[in-house]
Design a protein around this motif. Structure first.
Motif, mmCIF file in Angstrom:
data_model
loop_
_atom_site.group_PDB
_atom_site.id
_atom_site.type_symbol
_atom_site.label_atom_id
_atom_site.label_comp_id
_atom_site.label_asym_id
_atom_site.label_seq_id
_atom_site.Cartn_x
_atom_site.Cartn_y
_atom_site.Cartn_z
ATOM 1 N N LEU A 269 0.823 -1.209 0.000
ATOM 2 C CA LEU A 269 0.000 0.000 0.000
ATOM 3 C C LEU A 269 0.863 1.268 0.000
ATOM 4 N N MET A 270 2.013 1.161 0.622
ATOM 5 C CA MET A 270 2.944 2.279 0.681
ATOM 6 C C MET A 270 3.365 2.720 -0.722
ATOM 7 N N GLN A 271 3.426 1.734 -1.628
ATOM 8 C CA GLN A 271 3.863 2.019 -2.996
ATOM 9 C C GLN A 271 2.940 2.974 -3.720
ATOM 10 N N SER A 272 1.654 3.001 -3.333
ATOM 11 C CA SER A 272 0.772 3.919 -4.049
ATOM 12 C C SER A 272 0.698 5.271 -3.343
ATOM 13 N N GLY A 273 1.605 5.510 -2.430
ATOM 14 C CA GLY A 273 1.731 6.849 -1.847
ATOM 15 C C GLY A 273 0.767 7.105 -0.706
ATOM 16 N N ASP A 274 0.816 8.331 -0.171
ATOM 17 C CA ASP A 274 0.006 8.674 1.004
ATOM 18 C C ASP A 274 -1.453 8.968 0.646
ATOM 19 N N SER B 212 -10.925 6.990 14.249
ATOM 20 C CA SER B 212 -11.253 6.008 15.289
ATOM 21 C C SER B 212 -10.032 5.196 15.736
ATOM 22 N N LEU B 213 -8.975 5.179 14.929
ATOM 23 C CA LEU B 213 -7.820 4.314 15.229
ATOM 24 C C LEU B 213 -7.059 4.759 16.458
ATOM 25 N N ARG B 214 -6.696 3.794 17.315
ATOM 26 C CA ARG B 214 -5.762 4.138 18.384
ATOM 27 C C ARG B 214 -4.567 3.208 18.510
ATOM 28 N N LEU B 215 -4.610 2.085 17.818
ATOM 29 C CA LEU B 215 -3.487 1.161 17.928
ATOM 30 C C LEU B 215 -3.284 0.414 16.616
ATOM 31 N N LEU B 216 -2.024 0.213 16.228
ATOM 32 C CA LEU B 216 -1.707 -0.525 15.008
ATOM 33 C C LEU B 216 -0.839 -1.722 15.362
ATOM 34 N N GLY B 217 -1.057 -2.829 14.666
ATOM 35 C CA GLY B 217 -0.247 -4.015 14.916
ATOM 36 C C GLY B 217 0.331 -4.565 13.631
ATOM 37 N N SER B 218 1.411 -5.325 13.768
ATOM 38 C CA SER B 218 2.070 -5.947 12.615
ATOM 39 C C SER B 218 2.446 -7.371 12.983
ATOM 40 N N VAL B 219 2.336 -8.272 12.020
ATOM 41 C CA VAL B 219 2.658 -9.684 12.284
ATOM 42 C C VAL B 219 3.024 -10.425 11.007
ATOM 43 N N GLY B 220 3.829 -11.436 11.148
ATOM 44 C CA GLY B 220 4.029 -12.393 10.067
ATOM 45 C C GLY B 220 5.436 -12.441 9.530
ATOM 46 N N GLU B 221 6.169 -11.356 9.626
ATOM 47 C CA GLU B 221 7.522 -11.290 9.093
ATOM 48 C C GLU B 221 8.156 -10.043 9.674
ATOM 49 N N PRO B 222 9.470 -9.945 9.558
ATOM 50 C CA PRO B 222 10.110 -8.725 10.057
ATOM 51 C C PRO B 222 9.559 -7.516 9.301
ATOM 52 N N ILE B 223 9.300 -6.436 10.017
ATOM 53 C CA ILE B 223 8.852 -5.223 9.342
ATOM 54 C C ILE B 223 10.065 -4.303 9.205
ATOM 55 N N ASN B 224 10.329 -3.862 7.980
ATOM 56 C CA ASN B 224 11.477 -2.989 7.775
ATOM 57 C C ASN B 224 11.154 -1.613 8.344
ATOM 58 N N PRO B 225 12.149 -0.931 8.938
ATOM 59 C CA PRO B 225 11.900 0.347 9.591
ATOM 60 C C PRO B 225 11.178 1.356 8.692
ATOM 61 N N GLU B 226 11.464 1.318 7.389
ATOM 62 C CA GLU B 226 10.795 2.243 6.472
ATOM 63 C C GLU B 226 9.274 2.034 6.465
ATOM 64 N N ALA B 227 8.858 0.783 6.372
ATOM 65 C CA ALA B 227 7.423 0.470 6.368
ATOM 66 C C ALA B 227 6.813 0.794 7.736
ATOM 67 N N TRP B 228 7.565 0.495 8.776
ATOM 68 C CA TRP B 228 7.104 0.808 10.144
ATOM 69 C C TRP B 228 6.817 2.300 10.259
ATOM 70 N N GLU B 229 7.773 3.118 9.815
ATOM 71 C CA GLU B 229 7.645 4.579 9.930
ATOM 72 C C GLU B 229 6.424 5.086 9.151
ATOM 73 N N TRP B 230 6.220 4.507 7.986
ATOM 74 C CA TRP B 230 5.094 4.932 7.157
ATOM 75 C C TRP B 230 3.759 4.579 7.835
ATOM 76 N N TYR B 231 3.736 3.379 8.369
ATOM 77 C CA TYR B 231 2.544 2.887 9.069
ATOM 78 C C TYR B 231 2.248 3.816 10.259
ATOM 79 N N TYR B 232 3.292 4.124 10.997
ATOM 80 C CA TYR B 232 3.164 4.954 12.197
ATOM 81 C C TYR B 232 2.767 6.390 11.846
ATOM 82 N N ARG B 233 3.466 6.951 10.852
ATOM 83 C CA ARG B 233 3.316 8.368 10.538
ATOM 84 C C ARG B 233 2.061 8.636 9.693
ATOM 85 N N VAL B 234 1.904 7.863 8.594
ATOM 86 C CA VAL B 234 0.811 8.177 7.660
ATOM 87 C C VAL B 234 -0.499 7.517 8.108
ATOM 88 N N VAL B 235 -0.452 6.228 8.406
ATOM 89 C CA VAL B 235 -1.703 5.547 8.770
ATOM 90 C C VAL B 235 -2.137 5.969 10.174
#
Ligand code: WTA
Length: 648
Positions: free
Chosen positions: A363-368, A378-401
């Protein structure tokens, strides 16, 4: 590695169950006195007969035995449904969001009770009893959860097979656990495309030869045409019309099996990971509450499929045990548009969202834009699972989502562990992008070197767990030897995870990925050996070796080296044919991304394929091949390098 640290936001420190000191104190208590700790925690579920024993576990070589709450009697469906009726009968238990955005359903706890009882009666009328194995091959519709809970209600053991698996994969799983009952749907629907589930079941049964499947219960989802074999196949809605919505929950022992879930290992066919009742539910419920900071009124959404363990523990059992409202999503992140996840969050006012790094990266590939056009208030918490999350994707998830107000919990665990083992606790744990941070209560991770020596302080090595926890798998179905061999023989007296891991100076854990021949493709676990045996089953293939390579979206891609039978021409057409062949043999998730035709594979003089070299070539690390002097024919390597397939 990123060395950024995010402090716990002030408002989180206030509302969360625990702050940093609270976590430390509780953690220490949990590992100092597991009996006392879990003895208390076990009371979070109802017991028909309370347990008097808590922990009875041994990792001793040749005698591994894991029992929790062993003399307690309970029932999982009772705990996930009935006990909530008095207080929250009219609360929504399951929100279902269809593939088509115009379709959704809300199912209250009372309705869930009626649906599950009916389903259980349909199964009982077809002689399903406590201990019987039932295969569930379903799309992401509420009936999948009803079917799982109906099995639990009867004390039957479900084996959910992901709807993306081929008839071959389905057949071997049906046979392995000797399941006479299959629950499926006419067709599934994902991203507007139909998946022929019932036809796949028919094909699987045809492959089973003498093995008889007695009953196939078919839920109508799309209304597509299917063949129904009289006497064997029945429409669920017709059968459900004939039964009542009352069905007593069968008392089961804490150590009676709840489910089997097949998962890939480094060798052989997928293993039937067996989970039991009491400890599993206590652990799923507790982790769901603390890791996601679940509170009354939250709307909780985990985007996994019920075909994987994440769907079992964190769509169905954990949330429902806690009386939560859990969202089940039939579709995919990019249909009809790349805003779908965020639109669903707004539509249902989701407050807790749990997904996989591969989805975030895609989803990050299609921009913000597709994100920021939605509210996500409504969001207050985000979770990730299944494989290592690269810091770049983490930051995007945290900052944009999450707009920097939602902690990201990067949760490390496995099918075998039943629930989350290493994870931040929101409110208590400072976050480092890319690190799963610190252990959950009762979990004792250790990092060992190749010889099994336990390393102290900052270090890197293999991740093991030193002692048992209630959610741990109990055995490989029908093969306890294999269970002991796979998980407890590499490092005696410890559970070996198969993952590599680094620990930093703050004691934070950083999972570096699998150290065995398991690869993780879009969060799906694949044994390279499974893909290899599918390839060599093709008449034109003489030999195959499969390795993972870094892939921008999928995390890892599948790279296959294929040696053809003498006289067969390597053509583009054949490459396509082989990809199609693997899809058909295992399922689309196993499709090789790159196939390199190799006249020879690098082997030692004793004939062993040197995978280390193949991995390096696939990873583009030619300079770093290591010692090649033990190769029978070192010239093979040059040929492999010069014909390396380019990354997509
Ligand atoms: C990987 C999925 C890094 C790991 C719940 C593990 C992770 C395998 C994480 C289990 C994470 C899972 N960070 N790696 N947060 N979560 N893994 O059985 O390699 O499908 O061994 O269970 O996924 O995959 P499984």
């Amino acid at each position: 590695m990123s060395d950024k640290i995010y402090d716990v936001p002030a408002q989180w420190a206030e509302r969360a169950y625990l702050d940093e000191h609270g976590y430390k104190a509780k953690y220490e208590a949990s590992v100092r006195d597991p009996d006392g700790f879990w003895g208390e925690e076990g009371k979070r579920i109802d017991w028909f007969t309370p347990y008097t024993k808590v922990k009875n576990t041994s990792y001793a070589p040749g005698a591994v035995s894991i029992k929790w709450f062993e003399d307690g009697v309970t029932n999982i469906a009772h705990n996930c449904i009935d006990r909530h009726l008095a207080t929250r009968g009219d609360q929504v238990a399951i929100i279902w969001e269809g593939d088509d955005p115009s379709q959704s359903r809300h199912i209250t706890y009372r309705e869930l009770h009626d649906e599950v009882c009916r389903f259980a009666n349909v199964l009982r009328n077809r002689s399903v009893q406590k201990g019987d194995r039932v295969t569930i091959y379903m799309p992401m519709i509420p009936e999948a959860a009803f079917a799982m809970l109906a099995c639990a209600r009867l004390g039957a053991v479900h084996s959910v097979v992901f709807g993306g698996f081929s008839p071959d994969s389905l057949a071997s799983r049906i046979r392995d656990c000797d399941s006479k009952m299959i629950i499926t749907a006419d067709e599934g629907l994902r991203g507007g495309r139909k998946v022929p589930l019932k036809a796949n079941v028919d094909a699987a049964i045809a492959k089973l030869g003498d093995f008889e499947v007695d009953h196939v219960v078919v839920v109508k989802r799309t209304g597509g045409t299917v063949n129904m074999k009289p006497g064997r196949d029945v429409w669920y809605h017709e059968a459900a019309d004939l039964v009542t919505s009352e069905c007593p929950a069968v008392p089961v022992n804490a150590e009676d099996p709840l489910f089997i879930l097949y998962t890939s290992g480094s060798t052989g066919s997928p293993k039937g990971v067996l989970h039991t009742t009491g400890g599993y539910l206590v652990y799923a419920s507790m982790t769901h509450q603390y890791v996601f900071d679940y509170h009354e009124g939250d709307i909780y959404w985990c985007t996994a499929d019920v075909g994987w363990v994440t769907g079992h523990s964190y769509i169905v059992y954990g949330p429902l045990a806690n009386g939560a409202t859990t969202l089940m999503f039939e579709g995919v992140p990019n249909y009809p548009t790349n805003s779908r996840f965020w639109e669903v969050i707004d539509k249902h006012k989701v407050s807790i969202f749990y997904t996989a790094p591969t989805a975030i990266r895609a989803l990050m590939q299609s921009g913000d834009g597709p994100v920021t056009k939605t509210s996500r208030a409504s969001l207050r918490l985000l979770g990730s699972v299944g494989e290592p999350i690269n810091p770049e994707a983490w930051e995007w998830y945290y900052r944009v989502v999450g707009e920097e107000r939602c902690p990201v919990v990067d949760t490390w665990w496995q099918t075998e562990t039943g629930g989350i083992l290493i994870t931040p606790l929101p409110g208590a744990t400072r976050l480092k992008p890319g690190s799963a941070t610190t252990p959950f209560f009762g979990i004792v991770p250790q990092i060992v070197d190749a010889e099994g020596k336990v390393l102290e302080g900052p270090c890197e090595g293999n991740l093991v767990i030193a002692d048992s926890w209630p959610g741990q798998m109990r055995t490989v179905y029908g093969d306890h030897e294999r269970f002991m061999q796979t998980y407890f023989s590499t490092y005696p007296n410890k559970y070996f995870t198969g993952d590599g891991c680094r620990r930093d100076a703050d004691g934070y854990y950083w999972i570096t990925g699998r150290v065995d021949d398991v690869i993780n493709v879009s969060g799906h676990r694949m044994g390279t050996a499974e893909v290899e045996s599918a390839l060599v089953a093709h008449p034109k293939v003489s030999e195959a070796a499969v390795v993972g390579y870094p892939h921008d979206i999928k995390g890892q891609g599948i790279y296959a080296y294929v040696t053809l039978m003498a006289g067969i021409e390597p053509t583009e057409e054949l490459r396509k044919e082989l990809v199609g062949w693997v899809r058909q043999e295992i399922g689309p998730i196993a499709s090789p991304d790159l196939i390199q035709f190799a006249p020879g594979l690098p082997k030692t003089r004793s004939g062993k394929i040197m995978r280390r070299i193949l991995r390096k070539i696939a990873e583009d690390e030619f300079a770093n091949l290591g010692d090649t002097s033990t190769l029978a024919d070192p010239g093979v390597v040059d040929d492999l390098i010069s014909h390396r397939q380019n990354k997509k």
